[in-house]
Design a protein around this motif. Structure first.
Motif, PDB file in Angstrom:
ATOM      1  N   ASN A   1      37.666  46.409  33.157  1.00  0.00           N
ATOM      2  CA  ASN A   1      38.332  45.448  34.185  1.00  0.00           C
ATOM      3  C   ASN A   1      39.765  45.414  33.957  1.00  0.00           C
ATOM      4  OD1 ASN A   1      39.190  43.472  36.196  1.00  0.00           O
ATOM      5  ND2 ASN A   1      37.977  42.051  35.167  1.00  0.00           N
TER       6      ASN A   1
ATOM      7  N   GLY B   1      42.083  44.533  36.308  1.00  0.00           N
ATOM      8  CA  GLY B   1      42.652  43.629  37.088  1.00  0.00           C
ATOM      9  C   GLY B   1      43.440  44.314  38.417  1.00  0.00           C
ATOM     10  N   HIS B   2      44.205  43.709  38.766  1.00  0.00           N
ATOM     11  CA  HIS B   2      45.178  44.454  39.929  1.00  0.00           C
ATOM     12  C   HIS B   2      46.497  44.903  39.357  1.00  0.00           C
ATOM     13  CE1 HIS B   2      47.177  45.105  43.813  1.00  0.00           C
ATOM     14  NE2 HIS B   2      48.205  44.451  43.409  1.00  0.00           N
TER      15      HIS B   2
ATOM     16  N   ARG C   1      52.842  40.416  35.185  1.00  0.00           N
ATOM     17  CA  ARG C   1      52.217  41.238  34.332  1.00  0.00           C
ATOM     18  C   ARG C   1      53.472  42.562  33.802  1.00  0.00           C
ATOM     19  NH1 ARG C   1      46.577  43.812  35.765  1.00  0.00           N
ATOM     20  NH2 ARG C   1      46.880  44.421  33.478  1.00  0.00           N
TER      21      ARG C   1
ATOM     22  N   SER D   1      42.740  45.934  29.759  1.00  0.00           N
ATOM     23  CA  SER D   1      42.364  44.613  30.349  1.00  0.00           C
ATOM     24  C   SER D   1      43.178  44.116  31.408  1.00  0.00           C
ATOM     25  CB  SER D   1      42.700  43.650  29.116  1.00  0.00           C
ATOM     26  OG  SER D   1      43.751  43.363  28.729  1.00  0.00           O
ATOM     27  N   GLU D   2      42.684  42.756  31.964  1.00  0.00           N
ATOM     28  CA  GLU D   2      43.413  42.598  33.191  1.00  0.00           C
ATOM     29  C   GLU D   2      44.636  41.483  32.995  1.00  0.00           C
ATOM     30  OE1 GLU D   2      40.676  39.756  35.592  1.00  0.00           O
ATOM     31  OE2 GLU D   2      39.688  39.497  33.766  1.00  0.00           O
ATOM     32  N   ASP D   3      45.080  41.254  31.451  1.00  0.00           N
ATOM     33  CA  ASP D   3      46.092  40.408  31.312  1.00  0.00           C
ATOM     34  C   ASP D   3      47.088  41.229  30.345  1.00  0.00           C
ATOM     35  OD1 ASP D   3      44.411  40.727  28.869  1.00  0.00           O
ATOM     36  OD2 ASP D   3      44.498  38.601  28.486  1.00  0.00           O
TER      37      ASP D   3
END
Length: 364
Positions: free
Chosen positions: A10, A12-13, A31, A135-137
């Motif tokens: 995952n 994220g966007h 981000r 990762s999404e972060d």
């Protein structure tokens, strides 16, 4: 560029930075904004008195005895003290350099929906998008990438080779063939600086792995907040960089714990030592951390070739370079396993090289 089986990741966007630049030129999404310790300082734009060594390849190939000796000394110094050097008079036709730059530019200006036909899926390093995101972060680089595995042919993913621009595939094939020969020749001279046979690396590497990655860095309203490419060393044996003409100065190397800008000479290639050569030379020639920064008004294009041993090869320090004064610093490992480790790790300085290091024994 090892084919890696991946579990769902995952991420994220992920905004496409070219599209961001079009629709929200003054906005930097969170981000992309780096922590204070990672942000580039504008002072790094000042050129220090030291510059990356320049190797005149023609003097190695056809120079007289004195020219050859002088250039070999310069190459030795570049490998020992810098891990980076530029190669001029490399023998590759300048029209071919212009052609690869043109098809790369033409690819990046295609509509987003066209480029997205060739997606770089999470956990992979071929196709269009952002690599090394897990990762999404995770913080993102202000860069769009397009990467392809080239040699041996089993690493190719045919569906990722674009139909547009029309001469893209043909140009990549011809260019990559010429760069491959340059890598082979450079490794011959590097072997001789180590008092090894000229064909040492070619025999050891087997059918060498080769990949190409095109990086496009759009202008950024706040270059002081972002990075074009996170600090890292390369997992390759050699990396060959061609910078697009007229672009911003973006490449920086970590020299004496300071970030130093590298301005490529006209029609030169920038070469750097990868982790693989650091292991093989038992640390005599070291890979060097490098990163890319962005510019407020200018874009930048780079075309990067990675050259490394066959995945089947077992790698470790060359015995001739290990003695009581230079004890073995790295273990023996399978290069395919290391490549898999490299492409499934985020870019984080030279951390991936820890995979190969001999564990120091704790005193009892």
């Amino acid at each position: 560029m090892a084919p890696v089986p991946v579990s769902p990741i995952n991420v994220g966007h992920i905004d496409d930075v070219q599209e961001l630049r079009k629709v929200r030129p003054a906005t930097i999404p969170e981000r992309f904004v780096r922590d204070m310790t990672e942000r580039p300082t504008l002072a790094t734009a000042l050129q220090p008195p030291d510059t990356v060594p320049i190797i005149d390849f023609s003097r190695l190939v056809e120079g007289n005895k004195d020219e050859y000796k002088s250039e070999m000394l310069q190459l030795t110094r570049a490998c020992e003290e810098w891990g980076f050097f530029q190669v001029i008079n490399h023998g590759i036709d300048l029209s071919l350099l212009e052609s690869i730059e043109k098809v790369a530019e033409d690819f990046f200006v295609l509509p987003l929906e066209e480029k997205q036909k060739y997606p770089m899926l999470p956990g992979t390093v071929q196709g269009y998008g952002q690599a090394f995101v897990f990762s999404e972060d995770q913080k993102l680089d202000w860069c769009n990438m397009f990467a392809l595995g080239l040699e041996p042919h089993f690493i190719r993913v045919p569906k990722l080779w674009p139909a547009k621009p029309l001469k893209f595939s043909e140009t990549v094939e011809v260019y990559s063939g010429e760069v491959r020969k340059l890598c082979q020749h450079l490794l011959e001279y590097i072997a001789m600086t180590l008092n090894l046979r000229a064909d040492f690396f070619e025999e050891m590497f087997g059918v060498a792995v080769q990949a190409i990655r095109m990086n496009y860095y759009p202008p950024c309203a706040r270059p002081d907040l972002v990075l074009g490419l996170s600090p890292h060393s390369d997992g390759s044996a050699l990396t060959v960089l061609q910078q697009g003409k007229g672009g911003s100065e973006g490449l920086q190397i970590l020299k004496d714990n300071k970030w130093m800008p590298v301005q490529p000479a006209p029609n030169a290639f920038v070469i750097n030592i990868g982790d693989t050569l650091e292991v093989l030379t038992n640390g005599k020639y070291k890979s060097v951390e490098h990163r890319a920064v962005t510019h407020k008004e200018k874009d930048r294009l780079s075309i990067v070739t990675f050259y490394a041993p066959s995945y089947e090869i077992e790698l470790g320090p060359i015995p001739e370079l290990v003695d009581e004064n230079n004890p073995c610093k790295f273990r023996t490992y399978n290069h395919g396993e290391y490549s898999k480790h490299y492409v499934t790790s985020k870019l984080q300085g030279k951390k991936t090289l820890e995979f190969a290091k001999v564990e120091s024994k704790k005193p009892t």
